[in-house]
Design a protein around this motif. Structure first.
Motif, mmCIF file in Angstrom:
data_model
loop_
_atom_site.group_PDB
_atom_site.id
_atom_site.type_symbol
_atom_site.label_atom_id
_atom_site.label_comp_id
_atom_site.label_asym_id
_atom_site.label_seq_id
_atom_site.Cartn_x
_atom_site.Cartn_y
_atom_site.Cartn_z
ATOM 1 N N ALA A 187 0.721 -1.276 -0.122
ATOM 2 C CA ALA A 187 0.024 -0.214 0.057
ATOM 3 C C ALA A 187 0.867 1.235 0.114
ATOM 4 C CB ALA A 187 -0.812 0.115 1.192
ATOM 5 N N ARG A 188 0.529 2.288 -0.902
ATOM 6 C CA ARG A 188 1.276 3.519 -0.711
ATOM 7 C C ARG A 188 0.342 4.675 -0.602
ATOM 8 N NH1 ARG A 188 3.679 3.998 -5.932
ATOM 9 N NH2 ARG A 188 4.828 5.856 -4.996
ATOM 10 N N TYR A 189 -0.737 4.497 -0.882
ATOM 11 C CA TYR A 189 -1.943 5.678 -0.559
ATOM 12 C C TYR A 189 -3.076 5.328 0.226
ATOM 13 C CZ TYR A 189 0.724 8.134 -4.245
ATOM 14 O OH TYR A 189 1.741 8.709 -4.989
ATOM 15 N N VAL A 190 -3.692 6.234 0.708
ATOM 16 C CA VAL A 190 -5.132 6.053 1.199
ATOM 17 C C VAL A 190 -6.141 6.770 0.676
ATOM 18 C CG1 VAL A 190 -6.326 6.021 3.639
ATOM 19 C CG2 VAL A 190 -3.756 5.725 3.491
ATOM 20 N N ARG A 191 -7.242 6.240 0.229
ATOM 21 C CA ARG A 191 -8.134 6.897 -0.145
ATOM 22 C C ARG A 191 -9.515 6.925 0.559
ATOM 23 N NH1 ARG A 191 -13.052 5.794 -3.242
ATOM 24 N NH2 ARG A 191 -13.378 6.562 -5.020
ATOM 25 N N PHE A 192 -10.097 8.190 0.721
ATOM 26 C CA PHE A 192 -11.226 8.197 1.755
ATOM 27 C C PHE A 192 -12.471 8.883 0.763
ATOM 28 C CE2 PHE A 192 -7.244 9.316 3.770
ATOM 29 C CZ PHE A 192 -7.284 8.909 4.939
ATOM 30 N N GLU A 193 -13.415 8.142 1.480
ATOM 31 C CA GLU A 193 -14.875 8.688 0.859
ATOM 32 C C GLU A 193 -15.714 9.083 1.885
ATOM 33 O OE1 GLU A 193 -15.755 5.644 -2.726
ATOM 34 O OE2 GLU A 193 -17.649 6.041 -1.976
ATOM 35 N N THR A 194 -16.715 10.105 1.266
ATOM 36 C CA THR A 194 -17.564 10.751 2.275
ATOM 37 C C THR A 194 -19.016 9.980 1.914
ATOM 38 O OG1 THR A 194 -16.738 12.994 2.288
ATOM 39 C CG2 THR A 194 -19.073 12.708 2.614
ATOM 40 N N LEU A 195 -19.815 9.830 2.932
ATOM 41 C CA LEU A 195 -21.057 9.337 2.701
ATOM 42 C C LEU A 195 -21.940 9.890 1.514
ATOM 43 C CD1 LEU A 195 -23.463 7.744 4.253
ATOM 44 C CD2 LEU A 195 -24.229 9.909 5.082
ATOM 45 N N TYR A 198 -4.564 22.193 2.769
ATOM 46 C CA TYR A 198 -5.656 23.008 2.865
ATOM 47 C C TYR A 198 -7.002 22.163 3.332
ATOM 48 C CZ TYR A 198 -2.879 26.443 0.324
ATOM 49 O OH TYR A 198 -2.011 27.410 -0.061
ATOM 50 N N GLY A 199 -7.998 22.960 3.948
ATOM 51 C CA GLY A 199 -9.180 22.347 4.597
ATOM 52 C C GLY A 199 -9.736 21.119 3.653
ATOM 53 N N PHE A 200 -9.749 21.449 2.516
ATOM 54 C CA PHE A 200 -10.567 20.414 1.747
ATOM 55 C C PHE A 200 -10.025 19.019 1.710
ATOM 56 C CE2 PHE A 200 -7.965 22.097 -1.611
ATOM 57 C CZ PHE A 200 -7.529 20.983 -2.439
ATOM 58 N N LYS A 201 -8.829 18.897 2.075
ATOM 59 C CA LYS A 201 -8.289 17.805 2.060
ATOM 60 C C LYS A 201 -8.789 17.079 3.371
ATOM 61 C CE LYS A 201 -5.028 16.006 0.130
ATOM 62 N NZ LYS A 201 -5.157 15.211 -1.194
ATOM 63 N N SER A 202 -9.118 17.715 4.219
ATOM 64 C CA SER A 202 -9.867 16.919 5.508
ATOM 65 C C SER A 202 -11.301 16.405 5.294
ATOM 66 C CB SER A 202 -9.562 18.202 6.755
ATOM 67 O OG SER A 202 -8.265 18.448 7.069
ATOM 68 N N ILE A 203 -11.340 15.409 4.654
ATOM 69 C CA ILE A 203 -12.637 14.819 4.250
ATOM 70 C C ILE A 203 -13.630 14.776 5.483
ATOM 71 C CG2 ILE A 203 -11.729 12.647 4.275
ATOM 72 C CD1 ILE A 203 -13.689 12.043 1.754
ATOM 73 N N LYS A 204 -14.848 14.922 5.209
ATOM 74 C CA LYS A 204 -15.636 14.858 6.452
ATOM 75 C C LYS A 204 -16.764 13.605 6.012
ATOM 76 C CE LYS A 204 -16.333 19.719 7.038
ATOM 77 N NZ LYS A 204 -16.932 20.892 6.531
ATOM 78 N N SER A 205 -17.367 13.012 7.363
ATOM 79 C CA SER A 205 -18.147 11.977 7.277
ATOM 80 C C SER A 205 -17.702 11.008 6.511
ATOM 81 C CB SER A 205 -19.576 12.435 6.882
ATOM 82 O OG SER A 205 -20.050 13.581 7.688
ATOM 83 N N VAL A 206 -16.612 10.489 6.772
ATOM 84 C CA VAL A 206 -15.829 9.250 6.161
ATOM 85 C C VAL A 206 -16.699 8.048 6.391
ATOM 86 C CG1 VAL A 206 -13.899 7.975 6.046
ATOM 87 C CG2 VAL A 206 -13.748 10.495 6.291
ATOM 88 N N VAL A 207 -16.912 7.459 5.192
ATOM 89 C CA VAL A 207 -17.581 5.898 5.247
ATOM 90 C C VAL A 207 -16.785 4.828 4.688
ATOM 91 C CG1 VAL A 207 -19.759 6.843 5.458
ATOM 92 C CG2 VAL A 207 -18.940 6.420 3.155
ATOM 93 N N LYS A 208 -15.727 5.333 3.854
ATOM 94 C CA LYS A 208 -15.028 4.331 3.462
ATOM 95 C C LYS A 208 -13.514 4.624 3.206
ATOM 96 C CE LYS A 208 -15.056 1.212 -0.725
ATOM 97 N NZ LYS A 208 -15.340 1.129 -2.319
ATOM 98 N N ILE A 209 -12.479 3.698 3.506
ATOM 99 C CA ILE A 209 -10.965 4.063 3.436
ATOM 100 C C ILE A 209 -10.453 2.813 2.561
ATOM 101 C CG2 ILE A 209 -8.749 4.159 4.555
ATOM 102 C CD1 ILE A 209 -10.649 5.243 7.240
ATOM 103 N N THR A 210 -9.795 3.357 1.575
ATOM 104 C CA THR A 210 -9.175 1.911 0.896
ATOM 105 C C THR A 210 -7.710 2.403 0.462
ATOM 106 O OG1 THR A 210 -11.197 2.114 -0.592
ATOM 107 C CG2 THR A 210 -9.409 1.110 -1.370
ATOM 108 N N LEU A 211 -7.005 1.434 0.873
ATOM 109 C CA LEU A 211 -5.305 1.494 0.712
ATOM 110 C C LEU A 211 -5.156 1.044 -0.709
ATOM 111 C CD1 LEU A 211 -3.277 2.115 3.316
ATOM 112 C CD2 LEU A 211 -5.687 1.533 4.075
ATOM 113 N N THR A 212 -4.380 1.911 -1.278
ATOM 114 C CA THR A 212 -4.117 1.554 -2.731
ATOM 115 C C THR A 212 -2.677 1.716 -3.341
ATOM 116 O OG1 THR A 212 -4.388 3.692 -3.455
ATOM 117 C CG2 THR A 212 -6.355 2.482 -3.547
ATOM 118 N N GLU A 213 -2.255 1.153 -4.297
ATOM 119 C CA GLU A 213 -1.235 1.402 -4.790
ATOM 120 C C GLU A 213 -0.873 2.575 -5.400
ATOM 121 O OE1 GLU A 213 0.172 -2.395 -6.329
ATOM 122 O OE2 GLU A 213 2.280 -1.705 -6.962
#
Lengths: 308, 201
Positions: free
Chosen positions: A154-162, A221-236
């Motif tokens: 894994a090299r990156y982390v991907r986050f997703e909001t509801l 910057y603030g927009f990187k601080s994603i809100k109401s996170v429902v999904k975290i994916t570790l990616t290459e």
């Protein structure tokens, strides 16, 4: 960082039992940054995490909860406070998948019982050139990632909001591509400054601030601080974050606060501190939002005007 | 019939109350900002609300001609007042940005030069300056036919004003796009389509 990331989960718990957790996390992260070795925590110098808190006066609860960018509830700064009350935040779970050893759905209650919540008073700088000081409550993201066990590839982390347009009126319009996506490089995600916030001023996190669980990366910057996170994916591969997808010329993947890198829309050299009053002058923006000492090492050798 | 009644009333109405009332909205905004009733970022709130007010009054001034053409209501006597009041609000919008928001001279210049939405807004403002300066009887008399041609500058100015509004928001937002659409419509109905049709037909 490699030593820390590849550590099997089984090793973490016993260490936490007999060592001060803060020293463990900080020490290992510091060691990783400095030496890149998997040295044991006991050999590391004490790494005081207290230094991360700013001594600047925090904004009021009122200010922090009534001036928000959360386009899922509308594009006006007051829209989130007005409409986010309808959001159901209980039950809540986070799907963790991709390159992890224990993928699956992690219930919020379960997560909270396994992490250490503390207070972090961070500067918060929006790309729109305003800023606040926010006393968050939360836990280091690395604790959550350790629960799932990050795979070596894994090299990156991907986050997703509801994505729930019934409760999030902004999602009924194509302002952005929904659901909102953000990403970090793994070492950024594992950094002890990076937290998952669950509260404000010792209270539960209000919905407009990203309840029940949001990312906080204080040097970006603030927009990187994603809100109401429902999904975290570790990616290459580097995930494509929503704002970069929407306008790659203006919003990059890294989005580190940087007064030297000009943004096509806002001058980033200075900022208005929310609550400073009608006649207060702007203040100079600090590189990495004032966290240069802690994070500059992550970007050694990188051209930050290329990797904006 | 109704149009006649409105016109008769309008003829009796003086224009000075417009000028007298014009400073009230910005004064009210400023008062609200001072007593802390304009949200947590009063500078931005003032800046945006005065700017929007300027755009709205400018749109109103642009409605006068089509209103006469399509309904017979003639409010042309108030057009100059509306134009000047719009200019007043837009100047205040600029002043709030200069004196309360940015304040740093070097940054102001770089902003104008480097940030497209500010460049666009600044050009729109500059286009309005000669119009405001020539909105008096003496200038009209002196310029004659050239006055009309000069005042066509209001069309690119308002279009740039709307574009400035669209650009300053992040992403494609509905509100500024509605303003832009309305303004484009107001400009399109001014195109001499019938004359072209006649010429080509």
């Amino acid at each position: 960082m490699a030593g820390r990331i590849n550590r099997p989960y089984s090793e973490v718990t016993p260490e936490r039992v007999y060592l001060n957790r803060r020293a463990v996390i900080g020490g290992l992260a510091g060691a990783g940054l400095l030496a890149g070795t998997g040295a044991r925590a006991q050999e590391m110098p004490q790494f005081s995490i207290e230094g991360f808190d700013t001594t600047e006066a925090p904004n009021s609860f009122e200010e922090i909860t009534n001036y928000n960018n959360f386009y899922e509830f509308g594009t006006g700064k007051e829209d989130p406070a007005r409409y986010a009350g309808a959001l159901t935040t209980d039950p809540w779970s986070v799907e963790i998948d991709g390159l992890v050893e224990r993928p699956g759905s992690y219930g919020l209650g379960d997560i909270l019982s396994k992490v250490d919540i503390d207070e972090r008073i961070y500067r918060f700088r929006c790309v729109e050139a305003w800023s606040m000081v926010i006393p968050w409550n939360g836990f280091e993201l690395n604790q959550l990632l350790d629960l799932a066990g990050v795979s070596p590839s894994a090299r990156y982390v991907r986050f997703e909001t509801l994505y729930r347009p019934e409760e999030m009126p902004g999602q009924r319009r194509p302002i952005l591509e929904w659901p909102y996506v953000e990403g970090l490089r793994l070492d950024e995600a594992m950094h002890p400054l990076t937290i998952m916030a669950t509260g404000l001023y010792g209270r539960e996190l209000p919905n407009q601030n990203g309840a029940p669980l949001r990312l906080v990366v204080p040097w970006k910057y603030g927009f990187k601080s994603i809100k109401s996170v429902v999904k975290i994916t570790l990616t290459e591969d580097q995930p494509l974050n929503t704002w970069k997808r929407s306008n790659h010329r203006e919003y990059g993947f890294y989005s580190n606060v940087n007064p030297e890198v000009s943004h096509p829309r806002w001058s980033q050299a200075s900022e208005r501190r929310i609550g400073a009053g009608l006649f207060a002058p702007r203040q100079a923006t600090l590189k990495f939002n004032g966290y240069e000492e802690q994070v500059a090492g992550l970007y050694k050798g990188m051209d930050l005007s290329e990797n904006y | 019939m109704a149009a006649e009644t409105v016109n008769r009333l309008a003829r009796r109405l003086p224009t000075w109350p417009f000028y007298l009332a014009a400073p009230l909205p910005p004064a009210w905004l400023f008062y609200q900002a001072v007593i802390g009733r304009l949200g947590v970022d009063p500078v931005k709130a003032m800046e945006h609300q005065i700017g929007l007010l300027g755009l709205q009054v400018l749109i109103a001034s642009l409605c006068i001609t089509p209103l006469r053409r399509f309904t017979g209501v003639n409010l042309i006597r108030f057009r100059r007042a509306l134009g000047l009041i719009a200019f007043f609000y837009i100047s205040l919008h600029l002043l709030v940005w200069l004196l309360l928001d940015v304040r740093i001279a070097s940054q102001i210049l770089t902003d104008i030069y480097k940030r497209p939405y500010i460049t666009v807004g600044m050009v729109a403002f500059l286009l309005l300056v000669p119009l405001a300066l020539t909105s008096n009887r003496m200038a009209i008399r002196r310029l004659g036919a050239r006055w009309r041609r000069l005042h066509w500058l209001v069309y690119p100015a308002i279009l740039l004003g709307a574009v400035h509004f669209v650009m300053l928001r992040k992403g494609w937002q509905v509100e500024p796009l509605l303003y832009l659409a309305g303004i484009v419509l107001l400009l399109v109905i001014r195109l001499p389509v019938r004359r072209w049709v006649a010429a080509w037909g």
